[in-house]
Motif scaffolding. Structure first.
Motif, PDB file in Angstrom:
ATOM      1  N   LEU A  92       0.827  -1.192   0.000  1.00 47.20           N
ATOM      2  CA  LEU A  92       0.000   0.000   0.000  1.00 47.20           C
ATOM      3  C   LEU A  92       0.868   1.251   0.000  1.00 47.20           C
ATOM      4  N   LEU A  96      -1.403   6.782   2.221  1.00 46.37           N
ATOM      5  CA  LEU A  96      -2.712   6.434   2.792  1.00 46.37           C
ATOM      6  C   LEU A  96      -2.757   6.702   4.292  1.00 46.37           C
ATOM      7  N   TRP A  97      -1.615   6.520   4.960  1.00 49.16           N
ATOM      8  CA  TRP A  97      -1.573   6.844   6.396  1.00 49.16           C
ATOM      9  C   TRP A  97      -1.740   8.347   6.605  1.00 49.16           C
ATOM     10  N   THR A 100      -5.341   9.327   6.057  1.00 55.00           N
ATOM     11  CA  THR A 100      -6.171   8.964   7.211  1.00 55.00           C
ATOM     12  C   THR A 100      -6.053  10.012   8.307  1.00 55.00           C
ATOM     13  N   GLN A 143      -5.775  10.716  -1.898  1.00 52.55           N
ATOM     14  CA  GLN A 143      -6.265   9.445  -2.434  1.00 52.55           C
ATOM     15  C   GLN A 143      -5.912   9.310  -3.915  1.00 52.55           C
ATOM     16  N   THR A 170     -12.045   2.390  -2.227  1.00 50.38           N
ATOM     17  CA  THR A 170     -11.577   3.776  -2.099  1.00 50.38           C
ATOM     18  C   THR A 170     -12.356   4.718  -3.017  1.00 50.38           C
ATOM     19  N   TRP A 218     -14.208   5.506   6.683  1.00 52.34           N
ATOM     20  CA  TRP A 218     -12.874   5.349   6.104  1.00 52.34           C
ATOM     21  C   TRP A 218     -11.939   4.584   7.041  1.00 52.34           C
ATOM     22  N   PHE A 222     -10.061   1.341   5.765  1.00 52.77           N
ATOM     23  CA  PHE A 222      -8.608   1.275   5.769  1.00 52.77           C
ATOM     24  C   PHE A 222      -8.127   0.059   6.563  1.00 52.77           C
ATOM     25  N   LEU A 226      -6.057  -3.141   5.062  1.00 55.29           N
ATOM     26  CA  LEU A 226      -4.801  -3.588   5.668  1.00 55.29           C
ATOM     27  C   LEU A 226      -4.840  -5.084   5.983  1.00 55.29           C
TER      28      LEU A 226
END
Length: 229
Positions: A92, A96-97, A100, A143, A170, A218, A222, A226
């Motif tokens: 990934l 994305l972290w 978030t 994103q 997503t 979300w 997420f 994961l």
């Protein structure tokens, strides 16, 4: 003819007379005005409060439909992964972290905006609503960056079932958040113009509730990505 002398009024009687509704719809003298000060019938519910209740109920009903959609996606993902041997994990994008964290921060700012409105702090309301809209746009941009990074790494929608579900989840969340962002932008525009309208509180409260729900959705997605990728 002898004139009639009326006895002096007692203090409680004077207070009751001061609190008597004025003729013409002006509200109560020293009591909180009914119907937002608009002079409606005494005892009638405030239209602003009713609007907040209706907006929130509509948001919850709409979100119920959204939950059903993503529940179906989750079920399909679990079944697809369990019944196939072509499920391939992929790395990934680290952004994305960050996205978030951005969305979680936007939940904080929209809550601050709501509290500023309740406290009558117009500058705080405008500032925090604007910050929320900016953070929402930043989340969507991050994103998109994640998608481009995956494409550059050769991970496409049709690469394998795992990447297919990633793009599906997503994209579906992004579209729903975009709808909330458009609503947020409209509310920000009206608030920054210093417009006061009957359903303003309802618009802010409803938008904040929807934003919190999109944030929670979300975080769930997420975590699912994961675990399942």
């Amino acid at each position: 003819m002898a004139s009639t002398v009326l006895p002096p009024k007692s203090e409680p009687a004077i207070e009751r007379e001061q609190k008597r509704p004025s003729i013409g719809g002006g509200g109560f003298g020293d009591l909180p005005p009914q119907n937002g000060g608009g002079g409606g019938e005494p005892g009638q519910p405030d239209p602003g409060v009713l609007a907040v209740q209706r907006y929130k109920l509509g948001i919850w009903i709409g979100f119920g439909g959204i939950v059903m959609i993503f529940a179906a996606f989750t079920s399909a993902l679990v079944v697809r992964k369990g019944l196939s041997d072509d499920w391939r994990a992929f790395e990934l994008p680290g952004i994305l972290w960050l996205s978030t964290l951005i969305l979680v921060a936007s939940s904080v700012t929209v809550e601050k905006a709501k509290r500023a409105m309740q406290a009558g702090l117009e500058k705080g309301l405008r500032r925090w609503l604007g910050a929320t809209a900016i953070l929402g746009a930043a989340f969507l941009a991050s994103q998109y960056v994640a998608w481009t990074q995956l494409s550059a790494a050769g991970v496409y929608v049709t690469s394998n079932p795992s990447s297919s579900f990633f793009y599906l989840l997503t994209a579906a969340h992004g579209l729903h958040l975009l709808g909330g962002l458009l609503a947020m932008t409209y509310v920000v525009w009206r608030v920054w113009r210093s417009r006061i309208w009957v359903t303003r509180e309802a618009a802010v409260e409803g938008t904040a509730l929807y934003w919190h729900l999109m944030d929670a959705l979300w975080v769930y997605l997420f975590a699912l990505i994961l675990v399942a990728r």
